[in-house]
Design an enzyme around this catalytic site. Sequence first.
Site, PDB file in Angstrom:
ATOM      1  N   GLU A  99      -5.790  -0.012  -3.715  1.00 18.97           N
ATOM      2  CA  GLU A  99      -5.424  -1.063  -4.593  1.00 18.97           C
ATOM      3  C   GLU A  99      -6.664  -2.112  -4.671  1.00 18.97           C
ATOM      4  O   GLU A  99      -7.171  -2.520  -5.827  1.00 18.97           O
ATOM      5  CB  GLU A  99      -4.194  -1.809  -4.245  1.00 18.97           C
ATOM      6  CG  GLU A  99      -3.073  -1.093  -4.685  1.00 18.97           C
ATOM      7  CD  GLU A  99      -1.707  -1.393  -3.615  1.00 18.97           C
ATOM      8  OE1 GLU A  99      -1.749  -2.367  -2.753  1.00 18.97           O
ATOM      9  OE2 GLU A  99      -0.841  -0.491  -3.738  1.00 18.97           O
ATOM     10  N   GLU A 169      -4.188   7.856   2.562  1.00 19.30           N
ATOM     11  CA  GLU A 169      -3.096   7.353   1.637  1.00 19.30           C
ATOM     12  C   GLU A 169      -3.428   7.849   0.113  1.00 19.30           C
ATOM     13  O   GLU A 169      -4.425   7.471  -0.476  1.00 19.30           O
ATOM     14  CB  GLU A 169      -3.137   5.874   1.561  1.00 19.30           C
ATOM     15  CG  GLU A 169      -2.765   5.193   2.681  1.00 19.30           C
ATOM     16  CD  GLU A 169      -2.396   3.651   2.253  1.00 19.30           C
ATOM     17  OE1 GLU A 169      -1.298   3.427   2.889  1.00 19.30           O
ATOM     18  OE2 GLU A 169      -2.787   2.862   1.475  1.00 19.30           O
ATOM     19  N   GLY A 175       3.838   3.987  -3.510  1.00 23.53           N
ATOM     20  CA  GLY A 175       4.743   3.057  -4.370  1.00 23.53           C
ATOM     21  C   GLY A 175       5.323   3.957  -5.313  1.00 23.53           C
ATOM     22  O   GLY A 175       6.090   3.504  -6.240  1.00 23.53           O
TER      23      GLY A 175
HETATM   24  P1  13P Z   1       4.286   2.408  -0.226  1.00 15.43           P
HETATM   25  O1  13P Z   1       4.864   2.838   1.014  1.00 15.43           O
HETATM   26  O2  13P Z   1       5.148   1.185  -0.830  1.00 15.43           O
HETATM   27  O3  13P Z   1       4.246   3.589  -0.985  1.00 15.43           O
HETATM   28  O4  13P Z   1       2.815   2.018  -0.153  1.00 15.43           O
HETATM   29  C1  13P Z   1       1.812   2.609   0.679  1.00 15.43           C
HETATM   30  C2  13P Z   1       0.682   1.817   0.812  1.00 15.43           C
HETATM   31  O5  13P Z   1       0.025   1.398  -0.081  1.00 15.43           O
HETATM   32  C3  13P Z   1       0.399   1.143   2.363  1.00 15.43           C
HETATM   33  O6  13P Z   1      -0.592   0.490   2.374  1.00 15.43           O
END
Ligand code: 13P
Length: 254
Positions: A99, A169, A175
């Site tokens: 992000e 990730e 998400g």
């Molecule tokens: P989620 O578990 O909400 O998919 O997010 C993962 C994340 O970005 C953890 O840093």
Amino acid sequence: MRKQIAAANWKMNLTVSEAEKLTDDLLNTGFSLHPNQQVVLGVPFPYLINVEQRVSNKPNVFVAAQNCSDKSNGAYTGEVSVTMLKSIQVTYVIIGHSERREYNHEDNALLAAKVDIALANGIKPIFCCGEPLQIRESEQQNGYVETQLKESLFHLDAQAIKGFVIAYEPIWAIGTGRTASSEQAQQMHAHIRKVLAGKYGEEIAATISILYGGSVKAANAVEIFGQPDVDGGLVGGASLIASEFAAIINSLKK
Ligand code: 13P
């Protein structure tokens, strides 16, 4: 034996009272940790002290900042330095979350500088890597992640990378409720470890904890964490519910 870590990333969620309640509720769930297991809470900057005070006497439970500046101090309005984090006993810092790469245009070179300043100040980085959907669909994920590692970490010497923490990730799983399968996670984690072994040798690579992140839930944590090269998770949404995150903690490999 390398560390197994259940890390929460609360992202930009919760008020101070909600953050304190979530911490207290989580500690009250009575999760248990073996000596090689850790819980890390990735807390928004304004509440780091509050949460740190609550976990400070809990063995193997630590706080993480979600970002840091690459500069040590000075006229950088709105930035937070690792010196500041260190002064409030923050143990970890998440560096290079997708992000931040996307919305704040953080590139591999900047992240290398953040890794350096964190290590120089005794704050442990949790270095994030992972590919977007179009890279996965064109089956170029191995090379993509390898470049992220090379450009942000490979300037480190073996001593600095020993016991390091990396979070894989895949962006398409964050998400979205669309988790990588345990096979996909294992394949990429094994690839990351192989890349690290190629640079630093098998012995050092075996000390590095590689966490999986992307829609980890209590329902899938045992299977994902059970993979040989998966050493825990970096958890977003599910870490905001105390009972759910406690179940994820209890899913760590012994
Ligand atoms: P989620 O578990 O909400 O998919 O997010 C993962 C994340 O970005 C953890 O840093």
